[in-house]
Write an enzyme that holds these catalytic residues in place. Sequence first.
Site, PDB file in Angstrom:
ATOM      1  N   GLU A   1      13.644 -27.845  -9.016  1.00  0.00           N
ATOM      2  CA  GLU A   1      14.073 -26.714  -9.863  1.00  0.00           C
ATOM      3  C   GLU A   1      13.206 -26.618 -11.116  1.00  0.00           C
ATOM      4  O   GLU A   1      12.908 -27.639 -11.765  1.00  0.00           O
ATOM      5  CB  GLU A   1      15.556 -26.880 -10.263  1.00  0.00           C
ATOM      6  CG  GLU A   1      16.020 -25.732 -11.170  1.00  0.00           C
ATOM      7  CD  GLU A   1      17.523 -25.621 -11.362  1.00  0.00           C
ATOM      8  OE1 GLU A   1      18.279 -26.398 -10.751  1.00  0.00           O
ATOM      9  OE2 GLU A   1      17.926 -24.727 -12.145  1.00  0.00           O
TER      10      GLU A   1
ATOM     11  N   GLU B   1      21.896 -34.928  -9.060  1.00  0.00           N
ATOM     12  CA  GLU B   1      20.724 -34.650  -9.891  1.00  0.00           C
ATOM     13  C   GLU B   1      20.105 -35.938 -10.427  1.00  0.00           C
ATOM     14  O   GLU B   1      20.815 -36.886 -10.765  1.00  0.00           O
ATOM     15  CB  GLU B   1      21.139 -33.766 -11.083  1.00  0.00           C
ATOM     16  CG  GLU B   1      21.637 -32.390 -10.659  1.00  0.00           C
ATOM     17  CD  GLU B   1      22.010 -31.504 -11.841  1.00  0.00           C
ATOM     18  OE1 GLU B   1      21.715 -31.860 -13.005  1.00  0.00           O
ATOM     19  OE2 GLU B   1      22.593 -30.436 -11.589  1.00  0.00           O
TER      20      GLU B   1
ATOM     21  N   LYS C   1      24.873 -33.530  -2.905  1.00  0.00           N
ATOM     22  CA  LYS C   1      23.662 -33.418  -3.720  1.00  0.00           C
ATOM     23  C   LYS C   1      23.938 -34.021  -5.074  1.00  0.00           C
ATOM     24  O   LYS C   1      25.047 -33.882  -5.599  1.00  0.00           O
ATOM     25  CB  LYS C   1      23.249 -31.947  -3.873  1.00  0.00           C
ATOM     26  CG  LYS C   1      22.064 -31.753  -4.822  1.00  0.00           C
ATOM     27  CD  LYS C   1      21.497 -30.350  -4.766  1.00  0.00           C
ATOM     28  CE  LYS C   1      22.185 -29.368  -5.677  1.00  0.00           C
ATOM     29  NZ  LYS C   1      22.174 -29.725  -7.106  1.00  0.00           N
TER      30      LYS C   1
ATOM     31  N   ASP D   1      27.871 -30.459  -4.320  1.00  0.00           N
ATOM     32  CA  ASP D   1      27.284 -31.061  -5.521  1.00  0.00           C
ATOM     33  C   ASP D   1      28.222 -32.115  -6.093  1.00  0.00           C
ATOM     34  O   ASP D   1      29.435 -31.865  -6.210  1.00  0.00           O
ATOM     35  CB  ASP D   1      27.134 -29.963  -6.594  1.00  0.00           C
ATOM     36  CG  ASP D   1      25.694 -29.683  -6.956  1.00  0.00           C
ATOM     37  OD1 ASP D   1      24.806 -30.495  -6.624  1.00  0.00           O
ATOM     38  OD2 ASP D   1      25.461 -28.629  -7.577  1.00  0.00           O
TER      39      ASP D   1
ATOM     40  N   ASP E   1      27.569 -27.036  -8.454  1.00  0.00           N
ATOM     41  CA  ASP E   1      28.409 -27.143  -9.652  1.00  0.00           C
ATOM     42  C   ASP E   1      28.099 -25.982 -10.605  1.00  0.00           C
ATOM     43  O   ASP E   1      28.738 -25.840 -11.651  1.00  0.00           O
ATOM     44  CB  ASP E   1      28.279 -28.515 -10.327  1.00  0.00           C
ATOM     45  CG  ASP E   1      26.882 -28.786 -10.850  1.00  0.00           C
ATOM     46  OD1 ASP E   1      25.960 -28.015 -10.558  1.00  0.00           O
ATOM     47  OD2 ASP E   1      26.719 -29.801 -11.564  1.00  0.00           O
ATOM     48  N   SER E   2      27.151 -25.111 -10.198  1.00  0.00           N
ATOM     49  CA  SER E   2      26.939 -23.842 -10.913  1.00  0.00           C
ATOM     50  C   SER E   2      28.230 -23.017 -10.911  1.00  0.00           C
ATOM     51  O   SER E   2      28.338 -22.045 -11.652  1.00  0.00           O
ATOM     52  CB  SER E   2      25.809 -23.039 -10.257  1.00  0.00           C
ATOM     53  OG  SER E   2      26.013 -22.938  -8.862  1.00  0.00           O
TER      54      SER E   2
HETATM   55  O1  KIV Z   1      24.624 -25.960  -8.810  1.00  0.00           O
HETATM   56  C1  KIV Z   1      23.778 -25.261  -8.224  1.00  0.00           C
HETATM   57  O2  KIV Z   1      24.019 -24.112  -7.861  1.00  0.00           O
HETATM   58  C2  KIV Z   1      22.486 -25.858  -7.962  1.00  0.00           C
HETATM   59  C3  KIV Z   1      21.408 -24.962  -7.441  1.00  0.00           C
HETATM   60  C4  KIV Z   1      20.951 -24.042  -8.491  1.00  0.00           C
HETATM   61  C5  KIV Z   1      20.284 -25.728  -6.842  1.00  0.00           C
HETATM   62  O3  KIV Z   1      22.299 -27.012  -8.159  1.00  0.00           O
END
Ligand code: KIV
Length: 275
Positions: free
Chosen positions: A193, A126, A124, A94, A55-56
């Site tokens: 992280e 968080e 994934k 994500d 989600d970056s």
């Molecule tokens: O969203 C993302 O790119 C991430 C990574 C930095 C692990 O969660």
Amino acid sequence: MSTVTAESSREHRVTVPSLRTRKRRGERIAMLTAYDFSFASLFDQAGIDVLLVGDSLGNVVQGHATTLPVTLDEMIYHTRLVARGARRALVVADLPFGSYQITSEDGLRSAVRCVKEGGAHAVKLEGGRAVADTIARIVAAEIPVMGHVGLTPQAIHRMGGHRVQGRGESGRASVLADARAVEAAGAFAVVLEGMPAELAAEITRSLAIPTIGIGAGVDCDGQVLVMHDLLGLSDGAPGFAKQYANLGALIVQAARRFADEVAHGKFPDAEHSYR
Ligand code: KIV
């Protein structure tokens, strides 16, 4: 007699079980973010094991200050592009902010959409103890889950910025408890992280599942970078991110040359014109 090289012993397709085998064998895992077909294909060719549709993308693709505005539909769209480019790599999507925090059912529904509509192999999310039930619920529906503890960007307002986590006795105990909760809930791997290297090493030793570090030192079972930081496509990459190429400068140079040749009537020349 045949010689087994690191290359020839590599999996034909990276899977959730093969990543666990990697940890047992002490073979490290390379993960990169990807957001579209072209980069996913290139990273796949390069032998990157896991492609994370992070989600970056809220920051590096959409230009937001945080990851919070990213929607589930946007994640699914980008996951679909990446999945098309991945022949060997495992594709992890994500779950964006708001798509799993309200109820575990929301989390399960979001994960199902990432797999069914996006083509993800895993998701994934968080958090640690607070999301353990949600992880267990998704895993029970046969969707592999990667955890993410320590500095969790979706908690930016609670943390007061992108701050290293796990410092001091209580911070350390809290991150360790989160990592253990994620494993106990059934996650197949966990991102560590923004934490002291020595804490990440301790977590890595104490878990059976692979740990993937970002700003967490060298002793994790694998490492992940945001592709824009790796390739020099972002301004203000974090201090832990190593830049392996400066594509940003090359792109500006190429675009300037193109604009210049257009301005001077040099492009297209005879070679690039039809007769
Ligand atoms: O969203 C993302 O790119 C991430 C990574 C930095 C692990 O969660």
